[in-house]
Design a protein around this motif. Structure first.
Motif, PDB file in Angstrom:
ATOM      1  N   THR A 135       0.923  -1.208   0.080  1.00  0.00           N
ATOM      2  CA  THR A 135       0.095   0.189   0.031  1.00  0.00           C
ATOM      3  C   THR A 135       0.762   1.319  -0.021  1.00  0.00           C
ATOM      4  O   THR A 135       2.155   1.281   0.300  1.00  0.00           O
ATOM      5  CB  THR A 135      -0.985  -0.033   1.228  1.00  0.00           C
ATOM      6  OG1 THR A 135      -0.142   0.234   2.349  1.00  0.00           O
ATOM      7  CG2 THR A 135      -1.674  -1.291   1.344  1.00  0.00           C
ATOM      8  N   ALA A 136       0.152   2.261  -0.009  1.00  0.00           N
ATOM      9  CA  ALA A 136       1.069   3.691  -0.112  1.00  0.00           C
ATOM     10  C   ALA A 136       1.712   3.686   1.201  1.00  0.00           C
ATOM     11  O   ALA A 136       2.772   4.278   1.339  1.00  0.00           O
ATOM     12  CB  ALA A 136       0.105   4.938  -0.373  1.00  0.00           C
ATOM     13  N   ALA A 137       1.142   3.305   2.244  1.00  0.00           N
ATOM     14  CA  ALA A 137       1.678   3.396   3.677  1.00  0.00           C
ATOM     15  C   ALA A 137       2.890   2.817   3.683  1.00  0.00           C
ATOM     16  O   ALA A 137       3.855   3.122   4.578  1.00  0.00           O
ATOM     17  CB  ALA A 137       0.654   3.096   4.663  1.00  0.00           C
ATOM     18  N   ASP A 138       3.299   1.932   2.730  1.00  0.00           N
ATOM     19  CA  ASP A 138       4.481   1.006   2.974  1.00  0.00           C
ATOM     20  C   ASP A 138       5.761   1.789   2.442  1.00  0.00           C
ATOM     21  O   ASP A 138       6.782   1.453   2.759  1.00  0.00           O
ATOM     22  CB  ASP A 138       4.481  -0.215   2.092  1.00  0.00           C
ATOM     23  CG  ASP A 138       3.415  -1.389   2.676  1.00  0.00           C
ATOM     24  OD1 ASP A 138       3.442  -1.468   3.867  1.00  0.00           O
ATOM     25  OD2 ASP A 138       2.755  -1.778   2.161  1.00  0.00           O
ATOM     26  N   LYS A 139       5.319   2.741   1.613  1.00  0.00           N
ATOM     27  CA  LYS A 139       6.328   3.646   1.069  1.00  0.00           C
ATOM     28  C   LYS A 139       7.692   3.158   0.523  1.00  0.00           C
ATOM     29  O   LYS A 139       8.869   3.354   0.767  1.00  0.00           O
ATOM     30  CB  LYS A 139       6.895   4.451   2.284  1.00  0.00           C
ATOM     31  CG  LYS A 139       6.057   5.717   2.875  1.00  0.00           C
ATOM     32  CD  LYS A 139       6.522   6.352   3.932  1.00  0.00           C
ATOM     33  CE  LYS A 139       5.309   7.400   4.732  1.00  0.00           C
ATOM     34  NZ  LYS A 139       6.071   8.196   5.598  1.00  0.00           N
ATOM     35  N   ALA A 140       7.133   1.890  -0.443  1.00  0.00           N
ATOM     36  CA  ALA A 140       8.186   1.181  -1.050  1.00  0.00           C
ATOM     37  C   ALA A 140       8.734   2.275  -2.250  1.00  0.00           C
ATOM     38  O   ALA A 140       7.987   2.938  -3.039  1.00  0.00           O
ATOM     39  CB  ALA A 140       7.565   0.150  -1.695  1.00  0.00           C
ATOM     40  N   PHE A 151       7.162   1.761  -5.674  1.00  0.00           N
ATOM     41  CA  PHE A 151       5.646   1.583  -5.713  1.00  0.00           C
ATOM     42  C   PHE A 151       5.051   2.572  -4.645  1.00  0.00           C
ATOM     43  O   PHE A 151       4.453   2.188  -3.677  1.00  0.00           O
ATOM     44  CB  PHE A 151       5.238   0.006  -5.377  1.00  0.00           C
ATOM     45  CG  PHE A 151       6.059  -0.827  -6.066  1.00  0.00           C
ATOM     46  CD1 PHE A 151       5.615  -1.170  -7.382  1.00  0.00           C
ATOM     47  CD2 PHE A 151       7.171  -1.607  -5.607  1.00  0.00           C
ATOM     48  CE1 PHE A 151       6.383  -2.097  -8.190  1.00  0.00           C
ATOM     49  CE2 PHE A 151       7.954  -2.627  -6.603  1.00  0.00           C
ATOM     50  CZ  PHE A 151       7.309  -2.780  -7.730  1.00  0.00           C
ATOM     51  N   PRO A 152       5.480   3.875  -4.959  1.00  0.00           N
ATOM     52  CA  PRO A 152       4.857   4.847  -4.007  1.00  0.00           C
ATOM     53  C   PRO A 152       3.130   4.913  -3.684  1.00  0.00           C
ATOM     54  O   PRO A 152       2.801   5.226  -2.713  1.00  0.00           O
ATOM     55  CB  PRO A 152       5.100   6.229  -4.531  1.00  0.00           C
ATOM     56  CG  PRO A 152       5.655   5.891  -6.078  1.00  0.00           C
ATOM     57  CD  PRO A 152       5.873   4.280  -6.061  1.00  0.00           C
ATOM     58  N   ASN A 153       2.528   4.469  -4.577  1.00  0.00           N
ATOM     59  CA  ASN A 153       1.160   4.284  -4.611  1.00  0.00           C
ATOM     60  C   ASN A 153       0.617   2.907  -4.112  1.00  0.00           C
ATOM     61  O   ASN A 153      -0.696   2.653  -4.167  1.00  0.00           O
ATOM     62  CB  ASN A 153       0.468   4.625  -5.917  1.00  0.00           C
ATOM     63  CG  ASN A 153       0.853   6.252  -6.321  1.00  0.00           C
ATOM     64  OD1 ASN A 153       0.742   6.898  -5.554  1.00  0.00           O
ATOM     65  ND2 ASN A 153       1.390   6.419  -7.627  1.00  0.00           N
ATOM     66  N   GLY A 154       1.531   2.060  -4.101  1.00  0.00           N
ATOM     67  CA  GLY A 154       0.975   0.582  -3.682  1.00  0.00           C
ATOM     68  C   GLY A 154       0.978  -0.309  -4.962  1.00  0.00           C
ATOM     69  O   GLY A 154       0.982   0.166  -6.193  1.00  0.00           O
ATOM     70  N   ILE A 155       0.774  -1.479  -4.773  1.00  0.00           N
ATOM     71  CA  ILE A 155       0.808  -2.577  -5.801  1.00  0.00           C
ATOM     72  C   ILE A 155       0.146  -3.786  -5.167  1.00  0.00           C
ATOM     73  O   ILE A 155       0.324  -4.212  -4.380  1.00  0.00           O
ATOM     74  CB  ILE A 155       1.983  -2.635  -6.565  1.00  0.00           C
ATOM     75  CG1 ILE A 155       1.971  -3.642  -7.780  1.00  0.00           C
ATOM     76  CG2 ILE A 155       3.184  -3.490  -5.703  1.00  0.00           C
ATOM     77  CD1 ILE A 155       3.007  -3.918  -8.595  1.00  0.00           C
ATOM     78  N   ASP A 156      -0.734  -4.330  -6.338  1.00  0.00           N
ATOM     79  CA  ASP A 156      -1.250  -5.832  -5.944  1.00  0.00           C
ATOM     80  C   ASP A 156      -0.900  -6.763  -7.192  1.00  0.00           C
ATOM     81  O   ASP A 156      -1.395  -6.724  -8.434  1.00  0.00           O
ATOM     82  CB  ASP A 156      -2.726  -5.628  -5.954  1.00  0.00           C
ATOM     83  CG  ASP A 156      -3.164  -5.099  -4.503  1.00  0.00           C
ATOM     84  OD1 ASP A 156      -2.619  -5.790  -3.569  1.00  0.00           O
ATOM     85  OD2 ASP A 156      -3.844  -4.101  -4.332  1.00  0.00           O
ATOM     86  N   ASP A 157       0.260  -7.527  -7.157  1.00  0.00           N
ATOM     87  CA  ASP A 157       0.760  -8.148  -7.991  1.00  0.00           C
ATOM     88  C   ASP A 157       0.929  -9.554  -7.657  1.00  0.00           C
ATOM     89  O   ASP A 157       1.617  -9.848  -6.752  1.00  0.00           O
ATOM     90  CB  ASP A 157       2.045  -7.478  -8.503  1.00  0.00           C
ATOM     91  CG  ASP A 157       2.816  -8.068  -9.797  1.00  0.00           C
ATOM     92  OD1 ASP A 157       2.347  -9.309 -10.042  1.00  0.00           O
ATOM     93  OD2 ASP A 157       3.733  -7.572 -10.287  1.00  0.00           O
ATOM     94  N   ASP A 158       0.144 -10.784  -8.156  1.00  0.00           N
ATOM     95  CA  ASP A 158       0.352 -11.977  -7.897  1.00  0.00           C
ATOM     96  C   ASP A 158       1.381 -12.590  -8.851  1.00  0.00           C
ATOM     97  O   ASP A 158       1.352 -13.894  -8.881  1.00  0.00           O
ATOM     98  CB  ASP A 158      -0.954 -12.685  -8.011  1.00  0.00           C
ATOM     99  CG  ASP A 158      -1.826 -12.072  -6.678  1.00  0.00           C
ATOM    100  OD1 ASP A 158      -1.193 -12.145  -5.827  1.00  0.00           O
ATOM    101  OD2 ASP A 158      -3.071 -11.808  -7.026  1.00  0.00           O
TER     102      ASP A 158
END
Length: 284
Positions: free
Chosen positions: A220-225, A228-235
Protein backbone atom coordinates in the motif's frame (compact mmCIF):
# COMPACT_ATOMS: atom_id res chain seq x y z
CA UNK A 1 98.43 -32.41 -90.04
CA UNK A 2 94.95 -32.53 -91.40
CA UNK A 3 92.39 -34.38 -89.27
CA UNK A 4 89.30 -35.77 -90.87
CA UNK A 5 86.08 -36.17 -88.88
CA UNK A 6 83.42 -38.62 -89.80
CA UNK A 7 79.90 -37.40 -90.23
CA UNK A 8 78.85 -39.32 -87.15
CA UNK A 9 81.54 -37.71 -85.06
CA UNK A 10 80.59 -34.27 -86.29
CA UNK A 11 77.00 -34.81 -85.37
CA UNK A 12 78.01 -36.05 -81.93
CA UNK A 13 80.29 -33.07 -81.39
CA UNK A 14 77.67 -30.52 -82.23
CA UNK A 15 74.81 -32.17 -80.36
CA UNK A 16 73.44 -30.47 -77.22
CA UNK A 17 75.16 -31.69 -74.11
CA UNK A 18 73.27 -34.27 -72.11
CA UNK A 19 71.30 -32.89 -69.13
CA UNK A 20 72.82 -33.71 -65.78
CA UNK A 21 70.38 -35.58 -63.55
CA UNK A 22 70.44 -33.99 -60.09
CA UNK A 23 69.10 -35.68 -57.03
CA UNK A 24 65.97 -33.92 -55.77
CA UNK A 25 66.27 -31.75 -52.68
CA UNK A 26 65.22 -33.57 -49.58
CA UNK A 27 61.67 -32.82 -48.53
CA UNK A 28 61.60 -30.15 -45.85
CA UNK A 29 60.81 -31.38 -42.40
CA UNK A 30 57.26 -30.23 -41.63
CA UNK A 31 56.86 -27.82 -38.79
CA UNK A 32 54.44 -29.29 -36.30
CA UNK A 33 52.36 -26.73 -34.49
CA UNK A 34 50.69 -28.09 -31.37
CA UNK A 35 46.92 -28.15 -31.71
CA UNK A 36 45.25 -25.25 -29.97
CA UNK A 37 43.36 -26.40 -26.93
CA UNK A 38 40.54 -24.58 -25.23
CA UNK A 39 41.27 -23.42 -21.69
CA UNK A 40 40.08 -25.89 -19.11
CA UNK A 41 37.40 -24.11 -17.13
CA UNK A 42 35.85 -25.46 -13.97
CA UNK A 43 32.11 -25.45 -13.41
CA UNK A 44 31.87 -22.29 -11.32
CA UNK A 45 29.57 -20.08 -13.39
CA UNK A 46 25.81 -20.02 -13.90
CA UNK A 47 24.17 -17.97 -16.66
CA UNK A 48 20.44 -17.27 -16.57
CA UNK A 49 18.19 -16.72 -19.58
CA UNK A 50 14.75 -15.75 -18.35
CA UNK A 51 12.14 -13.07 -17.72
CA UNK A 52 11.09 -10.68 -14.94
CA UNK A 53 10.52 -13.46 -12.41
CA UNK A 54 14.28 -14.14 -12.36
CA UNK A 55 15.56 -10.65 -13.17
CA UNK A 56 17.94 -8.60 -11.02
CA UNK A 57 16.40 -5.33 -9.81
CA UNK A 58 17.97 -2.19 -8.41
CA UNK A 59 17.35 -0.72 -4.97
CA UNK A 60 14.89 1.73 -6.54
CA UNK A 61 12.53 -1.20 -7.19
CA UNK A 62 12.71 -2.72 -3.74
CA UNK A 63 11.07 -4.89 -2.48
CA UNK A 64 10.76 -6.38 -5.97
CA UNK A 65 13.44 -9.03 -6.57
CA UNK A 66 13.86 -11.98 -8.90
CA UNK A 67 14.93 -15.47 -7.88
CA UNK A 68 18.03 -15.18 -10.07
CA UNK A 69 19.08 -12.15 -8.06
CA UNK A 70 19.13 -14.23 -4.87
CA UNK A 71 20.60 -17.45 -6.24
CA UNK A 72 24.18 -16.54 -5.33
CA UNK A 73 23.14 -16.77 -1.65
CA UNK A 74 22.89 -20.54 -2.15
CA UNK A 75 26.33 -21.01 -3.71
CA UNK A 76 29.86 -21.50 -2.45
CA UNK A 77 32.17 -18.45 -2.55
CA UNK A 78 33.79 -18.08 -5.95
CA UNK A 79 30.70 -19.25 -7.83
CA UNK A 80 29.48 -16.56 -10.22
CA UNK A 81 25.90 -15.92 -11.33
CA UNK A 82 25.57 -14.00 -14.59
CA UNK A 83 21.92 -13.03 -14.68
CA UNK A 84 20.70 -12.04 -18.16
CA UNK A 85 17.02 -12.37 -17.30
CA UNK A 86 14.99 -9.35 -18.35
CA UNK A 87 11.37 -8.38 -17.89
CA UNK A 88 8.76 -8.92 -20.56
CA UNK A 89 10.72 -11.47 -22.57
CA UNK A 90 9.66 -14.80 -23.93
CA UNK A 91 11.74 -17.36 -25.79
CA UNK A 92 10.61 -15.60 -28.95
CA UNK A 93 11.63 -12.05 -28.02
CA UNK A 94 14.75 -13.11 -26.09
CA UNK A 95 16.05 -14.72 -29.28
CA UNK A 96 14.72 -12.09 -31.70
CA UNK A 97 16.41 -9.25 -29.79
CA UNK A 98 19.77 -11.01 -29.93
CA UNK A 99 19.90 -11.57 -26.18
CA UNK A 100 20.44 -15.30 -26.53
CA UNK A 101 23.32 -14.77 -28.95
CA UNK A 102 24.91 -12.28 -26.55
CA UNK A 103 24.61 -14.75 -23.70
CA UNK A 104 26.33 -17.42 -25.79
CA UNK A 105 29.08 -14.97 -26.75
CA UNK A 106 29.99 -14.32 -23.12
CA UNK A 107 29.77 -17.96 -22.09
CA UNK A 108 32.69 -20.34 -21.81
CA UNK A 109 32.91 -24.15 -21.81
CA UNK A 110 31.84 -25.62 -18.51
CA UNK A 111 29.21 -22.95 -17.76
CA UNK A 112 25.69 -23.93 -16.71
CA UNK A 113 22.80 -22.12 -18.41
CA UNK A 114 19.45 -22.00 -16.63
CA UNK A 115 16.62 -21.44 -19.12
CA UNK A 116 13.26 -20.39 -17.68
CA UNK A 117 10.46 -18.98 -19.84
CA UNK A 118 6.72 -19.41 -20.19
CA UNK A 119 4.96 -16.44 -18.59
CA UNK A 120 5.40 -14.14 -21.58
CA UNK A 121 5.33 -16.89 -24.20
CA UNK A 122 1.68 -17.36 -23.20
CA UNK A 123 0.82 -13.70 -24.04
CA UNK A 124 -1.35 -14.37 -27.07
CA UNK A 125 -2.29 -10.66 -27.21
CA UNK A 126 1.37 -9.68 -27.66
CA UNK A 127 2.52 -11.08 -31.03
CA UNK A 128 6.13 -10.04 -30.45
CA UNK A 129 6.17 -12.31 -27.39
CA UNK A 130 3.70 -15.05 -28.16
CA UNK A 131 5.11 -18.53 -28.69
CA UNK A 132 2.55 -21.36 -28.68
CA UNK A 133 3.73 -24.08 -26.32
CA UNK A 134 3.63 -27.09 -28.64
CA UNK A 135 5.26 -25.38 -31.62
CA UNK A 136 7.36 -22.22 -31.46
CA UNK A 137 8.10 -22.43 -27.74
CA UNK A 138 9.27 -26.01 -28.13
CA UNK A 139 11.39 -25.13 -31.17
CA UNK A 140 12.97 -22.17 -29.40
CA UNK A 141 13.90 -24.30 -26.41
CA UNK A 142 15.43 -26.91 -28.72
CA UNK A 143 17.50 -24.22 -30.40
CA UNK A 144 18.76 -22.98 -27.03
CA UNK A 145 19.56 -26.51 -25.89
CA UNK A 146 21.56 -27.52 -28.95
CA UNK A 147 23.37 -24.22 -29.32
CA UNK A 148 24.35 -24.32 -25.66
CA UNK A 149 25.59 -27.88 -25.96
CA UNK A 150 27.50 -26.95 -29.09
CA UNK A 151 29.53 -24.46 -27.05
CA UNK A 152 30.35 -26.92 -24.32
CA UNK A 153 27.75 -25.54 -21.91
CA UNK A 154 25.33 -27.43 -19.69
CA UNK A 155 21.77 -26.28 -20.47
CA UNK A 156 19.20 -26.79 -17.71
CA UNK A 157 15.48 -26.13 -18.16
CA UNK A 158 13.53 -24.48 -15.34
CA UNK A 159 9.74 -24.68 -15.37
CA UNK A 160 7.95 -21.32 -14.95
CA UNK A 161 7.24 -20.38 -11.31
CA UNK A 162 3.69 -20.36 -10.01
CA UNK A 163 1.64 -17.22 -9.71
CA UNK A 164 -0.46 -16.69 -6.58
CA UNK A 165 -3.35 -18.23 -8.42
CA UNK A 166 -5.82 -20.41 -6.52
CA UNK A 167 -8.88 -22.37 -7.55
CA UNK A 168 -11.16 -23.98 -4.98
CA UNK A 169 -8.53 -23.35 -2.33
CA UNK A 170 -5.77 -25.09 -4.31
CA UNK A 171 -2.84 -23.41 -6.06
CA UNK A 172 -3.07 -23.94 -9.80
CA UNK A 173 -0.52 -23.91 -12.60
CA UNK A 174 -1.26 -21.13 -15.07
CA UNK A 175 1.45 -22.26 -17.50
CA UNK A 176 0.99 -26.03 -17.40
CA UNK A 177 1.27 -26.40 -21.18
CA UNK A 178 4.68 -24.71 -21.15
CA UNK A 179 6.08 -26.65 -18.23
CA UNK A 180 4.74 -29.81 -19.88
CA UNK A 181 6.83 -29.11 -22.97
CA UNK A 182 9.93 -28.74 -20.81
CA UNK A 183 9.29 -32.06 -19.11
CA UNK A 184 8.77 -33.76 -22.47
CA UNK A 185 12.10 -32.44 -23.74
CA UNK A 186 13.92 -34.23 -20.94
CA UNK A 187 13.25 -37.55 -22.66
CA UNK A 188 14.30 -36.41 -26.14
CA UNK A 189 17.34 -34.28 -25.27
CA UNK A 190 18.61 -35.65 -21.97
CA UNK A 191 18.63 -32.11 -20.56
CA UNK A 192 17.66 -31.91 -16.87
CA UNK A 193 14.66 -29.89 -15.76
CA UNK A 194 14.27 -28.11 -12.44
CA UNK A 195 10.61 -28.22 -11.44
CA UNK A 196 10.22 -24.71 -10.11
CA UNK A 197 6.56 -24.78 -11.02
CA UNK A 198 5.70 -27.92 -9.06
CA UNK A 199 7.75 -26.94 -6.03
CA UNK A 200 6.37 -23.38 -5.92
CA UNK A 201 2.81 -24.70 -6.18
CA UNK A 202 3.54 -26.92 -3.18
CA UNK A 203 4.90 -23.90 -1.30
CA UNK A 204 1.72 -21.91 -1.99
CA UNK A 205 -0.50 -24.78 -0.87
CA UNK A 206 1.48 -25.18 2.33
CA UNK A 207 1.37 -21.43 3.01
CA UNK A 208 -2.26 -20.77 2.11
CA UNK A 209 -3.81 -18.29 -0.29
CA UNK A 210 -3.87 -15.31 2.07
CA UNK A 211 -0.52 -15.83 3.78
CA UNK A 212 1.14 -16.39 0.39
CA UNK A 213 0.69 -12.69 -0.36
CA UNK A 214 4.00 -12.10 1.43
CA UNK A 215 5.84 -13.83 -1.40
CA UNK A 216 4.46 -11.44 -4.02
CA UNK A 217 4.16 -7.68 -4.46
CA UNK A 218 1.27 -6.59 -2.28
CA UNK A 219 1.93 -3.11 -0.95
CA UNK A 220 0.00 0.00 0.00
CA UNK A 221 1.07 3.62 -0.18
CA UNK A 222 1.67 3.44 3.58
CA UNK A 223 4.52 0.97 2.95
CA UNK A 224 6.45 3.76 1.19
CA UNK A 225 8.22 1.28 -1.07
CA UNK A 226 10.76 3.05 -3.35
CA UNK A 227 9.44 1.54 -6.56
CA UNK A 228 5.76 1.59 -5.66
CA UNK A 229 4.83 4.88 -3.96
CA UNK A 230 1.13 4.28 -4.65
CA UNK A 231 1.20 0.61 -3.66
CA UNK A 232 0.72 -2.44 -5.86
CA UNK A 233 -1.19 -5.73 -6.01
CA UNK A 234 0.80 -8.15 -8.13
CA UNK A 235 0.46 -11.94 -7.94
CA UNK A 236 3.19 -12.65 -10.50
CA UNK A 237 6.34 -10.87 -9.35
CA UNK A 238 8.18 -11.55 -6.13
CA UNK A 239 8.91 -9.66 -2.96
CA UNK A 240 12.25 -10.24 -1.26
CA UNK A 241 10.82 -13.16 0.73
CA UNK A 242 9.35 -14.66 -2.43
CA UNK A 243 12.59 -14.29 -4.36
CA UNK A 244 14.51 -15.95 -1.52
CA UNK A 245 12.02 -18.81 -1.33
CA UNK A 246 12.09 -19.39 -5.10
CA UNK A 247 15.88 -19.19 -5.24
CA UNK A 248 16.02 -21.81 -2.49
CA UNK A 249 13.82 -24.09 -4.58
CA UNK A 250 16.04 -23.64 -7.64
CA UNK A 251 19.11 -24.33 -5.52
CA UNK A 252 17.60 -27.49 -4.04
CA UNK A 253 16.63 -28.76 -7.47
CA UNK A 254 20.06 -27.91 -8.84
CA UNK A 255 21.76 -29.68 -5.93
CA UNK A 256 19.79 -32.81 -6.67
CA UNK A 257 20.45 -32.72 -10.40
CA UNK A 258 23.94 -34.19 -9.93
CA UNK A 259 25.55 -31.87 -12.46
CA UNK A 260 29.11 -30.50 -12.27
CA UNK A 261 27.72 -27.25 -10.84
CA UNK A 262 25.75 -29.16 -8.18
CA UNK A 263 28.82 -29.41 -5.98
CA UNK A 264 28.86 -25.61 -5.74
CA UNK A 265 25.38 -25.48 -4.18
CA UNK A 266 25.35 -25.24 -0.40
CA UNK A 267 23.52 -28.02 1.38
CA UNK A 268 22.52 -25.61 4.16
CA UNK A 269 21.10 -22.31 2.88
CA UNK A 270 20.08 -20.20 5.89
CA UNK A 271 20.33 -16.95 3.92
CA UNK A 272 17.44 -18.07 1.74
CA UNK A 273 15.35 -19.55 4.54
CA UNK A 274 15.03 -16.24 6.38
CA UNK A 275 11.55 -15.31 7.57
CA UNK A 276 12.22 -11.57 7.60
CA UNK A 277 13.59 -9.41 4.78
CA UNK A 278 17.01 -7.78 4.84
CA UNK A 279 16.43 -5.18 2.16
CA UNK A 280 17.91 -4.54 -1.30
CA UNK A 281 18.45 -8.22 -2.03
CA UNK A 282 21.40 -8.83 0.28
CA UNK A 283 22.25 -12.37 1.33
CA UNK A 284 22.88 -11.45 4.95
Amino acid sequence: MRVLFSAAALVAATAAPAQTQLAPDPAPTPTVTPAATAPAYSATRILIASDSTAMTYGADRYPQLGWGQMLSCALQPGTEVINRAIGGRSTRSFIAEGRWDKLLAESRPGDTVLIQFGHNDASSNRPERYAPAATLYRDNLLRMIWEAKGRGLTPVLVTPPARRSFQNGKAKADFAAYSGVMRDLVATTGVPVLDLEGRSLALLDATGETAARKYYLHLTAADKAPGFPNGIDDDTHFSELGARALADIVAAELKGAKLPISDRVLADRPDLARKTPLGAGRCR
